[in-house]
Design a protein around this motif. Structure first.
Motif, mmCIF file in Angstrom:
data_model
loop_
_atom_site.group_PDB
_atom_site.id
_atom_site.type_symbol
_atom_site.label_atom_id
_atom_site.label_comp_id
_atom_site.label_asym_id
_atom_site.label_seq_id
_atom_site.Cartn_x
_atom_site.Cartn_y
_atom_site.Cartn_z
ATOM 1 N N ASN A 36 2.514 2.518 -9.276
ATOM 2 C CA ASN A 36 2.032 1.249 -8.717
ATOM 3 C C ASN A 36 1.838 1.248 -7.214
ATOM 4 O O ASN A 36 1.274 0.294 -6.660
ATOM 5 C CB ASN A 36 2.973 0.097 -9.099
ATOM 6 N N THR A 37 2.297 2.281 -6.528
ATOM 7 C CA THR A 37 2.125 2.337 -5.078
ATOM 8 C C THR A 37 2.426 3.772 -4.653
ATOM 9 O O THR A 37 2.489 4.661 -5.507
ATOM 10 C CB THR A 37 3.038 1.318 -4.354
ATOM 11 N N LEU A 85 10.232 9.873 -11.886
ATOM 12 C CA LEU A 85 10.163 8.578 -11.210
ATOM 13 C C LEU A 85 9.019 7.747 -11.756
ATOM 14 O O LEU A 85 7.903 8.242 -11.905
ATOM 15 C CB LEU A 85 9.898 8.769 -9.718
ATOM 16 N N GLY A 86 9.291 6.483 -12.024
ATOM 17 C CA GLY A 86 8.252 5.559 -12.434
ATOM 18 C C GLY A 86 7.859 4.637 -11.283
ATOM 19 O O GLY A 86 7.838 5.060 -10.122
ATOM 20 N N ARG A 87 7.560 3.398 -11.604
ATOM 21 C CA ARG A 87 7.114 2.419 -10.609
ATOM 22 C C ARG A 87 8.171 2.191 -9.522
ATOM 23 O O ARG A 87 9.369 2.318 -9.774
ATOM 24 C CB ARG A 87 6.856 1.061 -11.268
ATOM 25 N N ASN A 111 0.829 -1.208 0.000
ATOM 26 C CA ASN A 111 0.000 0.000 0.000
ATOM 27 C C ASN A 111 0.863 1.257 0.000
ATOM 28 O O ASN A 111 0.610 2.198 -0.745
ATOM 29 C CB ASN A 111 -0.928 -0.019 1.220
ATOM 30 N N HIS A 112 1.887 1.258 0.854
ATOM 31 C CA HIS A 112 2.826 2.386 0.848
ATOM 32 C C HIS A 112 4.104 2.006 1.556
ATOM 33 O O HIS A 112 4.161 1.032 2.304
ATOM 34 C CB HIS A 112 2.211 3.636 1.502
ATOM 35 N N ILE A 157 6.813 -0.503 6.056
ATOM 36 C CA ILE A 157 6.139 -0.892 4.814
ATOM 37 C C ILE A 157 4.733 -1.315 5.197
ATOM 38 O O ILE A 157 4.550 -2.065 6.168
ATOM 39 C CB ILE A 157 6.820 -2.098 4.132
ATOM 40 N N CYS A 158 3.760 -0.859 4.421
ATOM 41 C CA CYS A 158 2.373 -1.240 4.681
ATOM 42 C C CYS A 158 1.881 -2.155 3.566
ATOM 43 O O CYS A 158 1.911 -1.784 2.388
ATOM 44 C CB CYS A 158 1.493 -0.002 4.769
#
Lengths: 141, 141
Positions: free
Chosen positions: A57-58, B9-11, A13-14, A87-88
């Motif tokens: 993606n996050t 910045l990408g993924r 998630n993040h 980290i979540c």
């Protein structure tokens, strides 16, 4: 192929990064790294002000202490320039995730009852000593 | 809406976690957290053995030192139980990303020439002091 089981880890998630100066960190991520950043959001009930760095993606969450007894104050005392804080991971069912973790010998911080996290959803934190120095947050989504 | 610029910045390609005992960490992520994990891969040219923890949107890489002079040895000396080591972001063009970063005052580790990273792609690392204690890897994809 492995089937998805109850309690399995879902998306990241993040990634939370504690910083001593949110305005400066935001400017770095926006202007130097070229990332999209949100306006700062004060979350006094969580003791932080947060800026979301939106990746495709996050997201990365930049956290600055807010008020007394911020949950990231001790971390910044130890690492004054900041650093990766936790980290979540998303889970479908936080209670079944918790039960699986406890059965596996992991320690859940606090009394084991999910709290309402910074996104308004149930969260739990796991003891970093049980996960090789990484503080893990689980969020039910 | 903000347009995507060169060098942005990408993924999040991966979050790297240094661990003192890869077998134990892999078992924890697989059996306690319920994540999908790869077999260990020895990367002697990078001084690490790596296990990929596959999440739906990104991956966590568990790293254990391999051989002499591992790039994660000093980190584990300071944090013997392990911890979050770096975040790797994808970029389209690593040279334009580097030039943007250097113009913004960030320091690129080494001589500024991209190296071939653990995934066989060009990578650079940015000085953690310029990013609030977070070691950032950029990977061209």
């Amino acid at each position: 192929m492995q089937e998805k089981e109850a309690g399995m880890l879902g998306r990241v998630n993040h990634i939370a990064i504690a910083v001593p100066n949110l305005a400066a960190a935001t400017a770095s991520y926006r202007d130097v790294l070229g990332a999209r950043v949100s306006p700062p959001q004060a979350l006094p009930e969580h003791g932080v002000t947060v800026v979301f760095v939106e990746l495709p993606n996050t997201k990365v969450e930049l956290l600055e202490p807010l008020g007394e007894g911020s949950p990231i104050a001790a971390f910044l005392e130890k690492s004054p320039s900041g650093g990766m804080h936790h980290i979540c991971y998303e889970v479908d069912d936080i209670l079944s995730a918790r039960d699986r973790l406890v059965a596996g010998g992991a320690r859940v911080l606090g009394d084991g009852t999910p709290k309402t996290g910074a996104h308004g959803k149930p969260v739990l934190f796991l003891h970093p000593k049980d996960f090789f120095g990484t503080l893990i947050e689980l969020e039910e989504v």
